[in-house]
Design a protein around this motif. Sequence first.
Motif, PDB file in Angstrom:
ATOM      1  N   ALA A 304       1.819   3.174  -5.100  1.00 27.35           N
ATOM      2  CA  ALA A 304       2.216   1.829  -5.521  1.00 27.35           C
ATOM      3  C   ALA A 304       1.069   0.859  -5.216  1.00 27.35           C
ATOM      4  O   ALA A 304       0.417   0.951  -4.174  1.00 27.35           O
ATOM      5  CB  ALA A 304       3.476   1.394  -4.788  1.00 27.35           C
ATOM      6  N   GLU A 305       0.793  -0.039  -6.156  1.00 29.45           N
ATOM      7  CA  GLU A 305      -0.316  -0.981  -5.968  1.00 29.45           C
ATOM      8  C   GLU A 305       0.207  -2.407  -5.867  1.00 29.45           C
ATOM      9  O   GLU A 305       1.108  -2.810  -6.619  1.00 29.45           O
ATOM     10  CB  GLU A 305      -1.326  -0.858  -7.117  1.00 29.45           C
ATOM     11  N   PHE A 306      -0.354  -3.131  -4.938  1.00 29.91           N
ATOM     12  CA  PHE A 306      -0.015  -4.535  -4.737  1.00 29.91           C
ATOM     13  C   PHE A 306      -1.284  -5.383  -4.907  1.00 29.91           C
ATOM     14  O   PHE A 306      -2.360  -5.026  -4.412  1.00 29.91           O
ATOM     15  CB  PHE A 306       0.549  -4.758  -3.338  1.00 29.91           C
ATOM     16  N   THR A 307      -1.130  -6.496  -5.595  1.00 28.78           N
ATOM     17  CA  THR A 307      -2.232  -7.446  -5.717  1.00 28.78           C
ATOM     18  C   THR A 307      -1.970  -8.594  -4.734  1.00 28.78           C
ATOM     19  O   THR A 307      -0.906  -9.230  -4.776  1.00 28.78           O
ATOM     20  CB  THR A 307      -2.357  -7.993  -7.141  1.00 28.78           C
ATOM     21  N   VAL A 308      -2.924  -8.815  -3.848  1.00 30.18           N
ATOM     22  CA  VAL A 308      -2.823  -9.864  -2.832  1.00 30.18           C
ATOM     23  C   VAL A 308      -3.867 -10.933  -3.153  1.00 30.18           C
ATOM     24  O   VAL A 308      -5.060 -10.619  -3.273  1.00 30.18           O
ATOM     25  CB  VAL A 308      -3.048  -9.297  -1.417  1.00 30.18           C
ATOM     26  N   CYS A 309      -3.418 -12.163  -3.331  1.00 31.54           N
ATOM     27  CA  CYS A 309      -4.337 -13.273  -3.624  1.00 31.54           C
ATOM     28  C   CYS A 309      -4.389 -14.240  -2.436  1.00 31.54           C
ATOM     29  O   CYS A 309      -3.377 -14.512  -1.791  1.00 31.54           O
ATOM     30  CB  CYS A 309      -3.888 -14.030  -4.868  1.00 31.54           C
ATOM     31  N   TYR A 310      -5.591 -14.748  -2.197  1.00 29.19           N
ATOM     32  CA  TYR A 310      -5.781 -15.724  -1.112  1.00 29.19           C
ATOM     33  C   TYR A 310      -6.151 -17.075  -1.729  1.00 29.19           C
ATOM     34  O   TYR A 310      -7.013 -17.166  -2.608  1.00 29.19           O
ATOM     35  CB  TYR A 310      -6.898 -15.293  -0.154  1.00 29.19           C
ATOM     36  N   TYR A 311      -5.499 -18.152  -1.227  1.00 30.05           N
ATOM     37  CA  TYR A 311      -5.739 -19.518  -1.695  1.00 30.05           C
ATOM     38  C   TYR A 311      -6.115 -20.398  -0.502  1.00 30.05           C
ATOM     39  O   TYR A 311      -5.501 -20.304   0.569  1.00 30.05           O
ATOM     40  CB  TYR A 311      -4.487 -20.104  -2.347  1.00 30.05           C
ATOM     41  N   ASP A 312      -7.101 -21.264  -0.695  1.00 26.79           N
ATOM     42  CA  ASP A 312      -7.499 -22.169   0.395  1.00 26.79           C
ATOM     43  C   ASP A 312      -6.675 -23.451   0.332  1.00 26.79           C
ATOM     44  O   ASP A 312      -7.165 -24.559   0.168  1.00 26.79           O
ATOM     45  CB  ASP A 312      -9.004 -22.472   0.359  1.00 26.79           C
ATOM     46  N   GLY A 313      -5.379 -23.273   0.493  1.00 26.57           N
ATOM     47  CA  GLY A 313      -4.435 -24.380   0.524  1.00 26.57           C
ATOM     48  C   GLY A 313      -3.127 -23.865   1.101  1.00 26.57           C
ATOM     49  O   GLY A 313      -2.924 -22.656   1.213  1.00 26.57           O
ATOM     50  N   PHE A 314      -2.238 -24.783   1.448  1.00 28.53           N
ATOM     51  CA  PHE A 314      -0.940 -24.379   1.978  1.00 28.53           C
ATOM     52  C   PHE A 314       0.121 -24.574   0.892  1.00 28.53           C
ATOM     53  O   PHE A 314       0.350 -25.692   0.430  1.00 28.53           O
ATOM     54  CB  PHE A 314      -0.600 -25.197   3.232  1.00 28.53           C
ATOM     55  N   PHE A 315       0.759 -23.465   0.489  1.00 25.28           N
ATOM     56  CA  PHE A 315       1.709 -23.500  -0.622  1.00 25.28           C
ATOM     57  C   PHE A 315       3.002 -22.787  -0.242  1.00 25.28           C
ATOM     58  O   PHE A 315       3.059 -22.014   0.721  1.00 25.28           O
ATOM     59  CB  PHE A 315       1.108 -22.812  -1.858  1.00 25.28           C
ATOM     60  N   THR A 316       4.034 -23.062  -1.010  1.00 21.07           N
ATOM     61  CA  THR A 316       5.270 -22.282  -0.974  1.00 21.07           C
ATOM     62  C   THR A 316       5.341 -21.497  -2.277  1.00 21.07           C
ATOM     63  O   THR A 316       4.528 -21.700  -3.193  1.00 21.07           O
ATOM     64  CB  THR A 316       6.492 -23.204  -0.857  1.00 21.07           C
ATOM     65  N   GLY A 377      -4.829 -20.710   5.149  1.00 19.78           N
ATOM     66  CA  GLY A 377      -4.490 -20.764   3.737  1.00 19.78           C
ATOM     67  C   GLY A 377      -3.194 -20.059   3.440  1.00 19.78           C
ATOM     68  O   GLY A 377      -2.314 -19.934   4.296  1.00 19.78           O
ATOM     69  N   THR A 378      -3.038 -19.598   2.219  1.00 25.15           N
ATOM     70  CA  THR A 378      -1.824 -18.939   1.752  1.00 25.15           C
ATOM     71  C   THR A 378      -2.196 -17.657   1.020  1.00 25.15           C
ATOM     72  O   THR A 378      -3.200 -17.620   0.306  1.00 25.15           O
ATOM     73  CB  THR A 378      -1.050 -19.863   0.782  1.00 25.15           C
ATOM     74  N   ILE A 379      -1.382 -16.618   1.207  1.00 16.97           N
ATOM     75  CA  ILE A 379      -1.557 -15.402   0.409  1.00 16.97           C
ATOM     76  C   ILE A 379      -0.287 -15.154  -0.399  1.00 16.97           C
ATOM     77  O   ILE A 379       0.822 -15.481   0.035  1.00 16.97           O
ATOM     78  CB  ILE A 379      -1.888 -14.168   1.281  1.00 16.97           C
ATOM     79  N   SER A 380      -0.496 -14.633  -1.583  1.00 20.95           N
ATOM     80  CA  SER A 380       0.634 -14.206  -2.419  1.00 20.95           C
ATOM     81  C   SER A 380       0.557 -12.691  -2.580  1.00 20.95           C
ATOM     82  O   SER A 380      -0.535 -12.112  -2.580  1.00 20.95           O
ATOM     83  CB  SER A 380       0.585 -14.883  -3.786  1.00 20.95           C
ATOM     84  N   ILE A 381       1.718 -12.051  -2.691  1.00 21.27           N
ATOM     85  CA  ILE A 381       1.780 -10.589  -2.806  1.00 21.27           C
ATOM     86  C   ILE A 381       2.653 -10.239  -4.011  1.00 21.27           C
ATOM     87  O   ILE A 381       3.776 -10.734  -4.133  1.00 21.27           O
ATOM     88  CB  ILE A 381       2.386  -9.947  -1.538  1.00 21.27           C
ATOM     89  N   GLU A 382       2.122  -9.407  -4.900  1.00 20.85           N
ATOM     90  CA  GLU A 382       2.890  -8.959  -6.065  1.00 20.85           C
ATOM     91  C   GLU A 382       2.650  -7.468  -6.286  1.00 20.85           C
ATOM     92  O   GLU A 382       1.502  -7.004  -6.253  1.00 20.85           O
ATOM     93  CB  GLU A 382       2.474  -9.733  -7.315  1.00 20.85           C
ATOM     94  N   GLU A 383       3.713  -6.753  -6.498  1.00 25.36           N
ATOM     95  CA  GLU A 383       3.545  -5.345  -6.867  1.00 25.36           C
ATOM     96  C   GLU A 383       3.131  -5.287  -8.336  1.00 25.36           C
ATOM     97  O   GLU A 383       3.847  -5.789  -9.214  1.00 25.36           O
ATOM     98  CB  GLU A 383       4.852  -4.569  -6.662  1.00 25.36           C
TER      99      GLU A 383
END
Length: 405
Positions: A304-316, A377-383
Motif C-alpha cells: 500500500a502506498e501513501f503520499t505524504v505532503c509537507y506545508y510550511d503553514g498551520f492548517f486543518t 508546519g502541517t503534513i497531509s496523508i493520503e493513501e
Amino acid sequence: PFLGFPEVMAASPKITESDVGYYDQYHNGEHQMKYKAKMHKVDGEIAYCVHMEKTSDAGAAKEVSIKKFLPGDELVMACLAQKHIFDMEGYDASEKYMLTQCMVWYIQRDHIGDGGWRQYVSGIDMSVKEQKAFFAELEKKIKGEAPSYEGHGTAWENIDIAGMQEVAVLMAPTLKVGDVAIKKVPASPELVKGNKLYSLEGAQYGIYSDAACTELIHTVTTDRDGNAEKVTLEIGTYYVKEIKASPGYELDEEIYTAEVKFGDDRILTLKEKPSFAPLNLALHKIDKESGQPSPQGAASLAGAEFTVCYYDGFFTKENLPDYGTYPSEAKRKWVVKTVEKEEGGKKTYCADMGDISCKAGGDGYFMENGAAALPLGTISIEETKAPKGYLLEGALLKNVKTGET
C-alpha cells in the motif's frame, strides 16, 4: 602679462600669561622658595607648564609633540587629573588651575631633574601636608582609570623667545570604546530555507555587564536578515543572552561572552536552533473488517502506498491547500509503502518514514544532525495506491495518539 601672488602666512598661536597666585617649591622635602604662579593660555585655552626646569614668557608659539613631555600614560593621567580637580567644589578657577599644574608636575616628577622636586599651591584651604596626600591619592585613582581612557592635548613652544618652557593644552579625556553587533543565523539552514514559519526578525538580545545577566546595559533586536543594530560599548567584558526568540526558533538559554577591545568593530554571530520534530511517522495497515493486521484470502496488506505532503503553514483538514498543486503549495512530497515486518512474533504491515526500505518515491527528507526531521508546519496523508485485493474507497485513517478518524 604675469600676475604675482604674495605668500600669506597664517598667524601663529599666541601664548599669554597672567598672575594667579603663588607656588611653594620643595626639593627632597626641603622648602626652597615661593614664587609667582602664572596661568598660561594658548589662544585663550588654558595650558600648563610641562618643562618645569625652564622659565616662561608670552609670545608666538608653534606646536611640538606633547608625548615628549607626557609620555606613556602620563598624558591621559594629566587629562583625568584636570577633569577631577575642576569637578571639585570649594575652590575657585585659579586655585583649581594651580592644583592641576602641581599635579601635572607630580605626574612628571620622575623625569624632572633628579626627581626630588615638588610644587604645592600657596595660600589655599589645603595645607602642604594635605596636598601631598591629595596628589598621591589622585594619582592612584587616575592610574586605575587610565587604561579605559584616551588622553588628548597639544604642546606649544615659544618661537619669539628661545629657551622658554613648553606649555600644554589638555583636553577632556574620552572613554576607549569598541563597536559590537549581533547577528543571528540558523544552526540548520537547510531545514528552514524558504520556510515562512521561520524568521530571523524580532529576536531580542540583552547585553549585560555581569555573568549572571542581571545588569542589563542594552537591548537589541534583529531584522529580517538576522542583524541587530551596532552598539558602542566601553572596553571590557560583556555577556549576551537571548531574551525573546524570533518565530520558529527555540529560545537560546546560552550566555555568550563578548570581549570589547579599543577600536573594535566586530560582529558576534550566534547560531540559533530552529524548532523541529524528529520524523517519527509510521502508518500501520490493518484489515478494516477484521480490525487485524492480517489480509483476507489472497489479498495482501503489503505494497500500500501513501503520499505524504509537507506545508510550511498551520492548517486543518478543512483549509488544507490542494496537494495536487504541488510544488506550488506543498513544500515537499513523499511516497511511502507498507512492508511486511515482524513485531513480537506477529506479522505487521507498516510504512515507516524512518525506514528507507519503506520509501517508494518523492523528495528527499529534511535532515537534522544526520537524522530525518520535520520542520514546523502541517503534513497531509493520503493513501494513493491500495494493496493487492483492497480498494481505496472506504478506507479510514485513525490517529492512535488522538483517536481521531
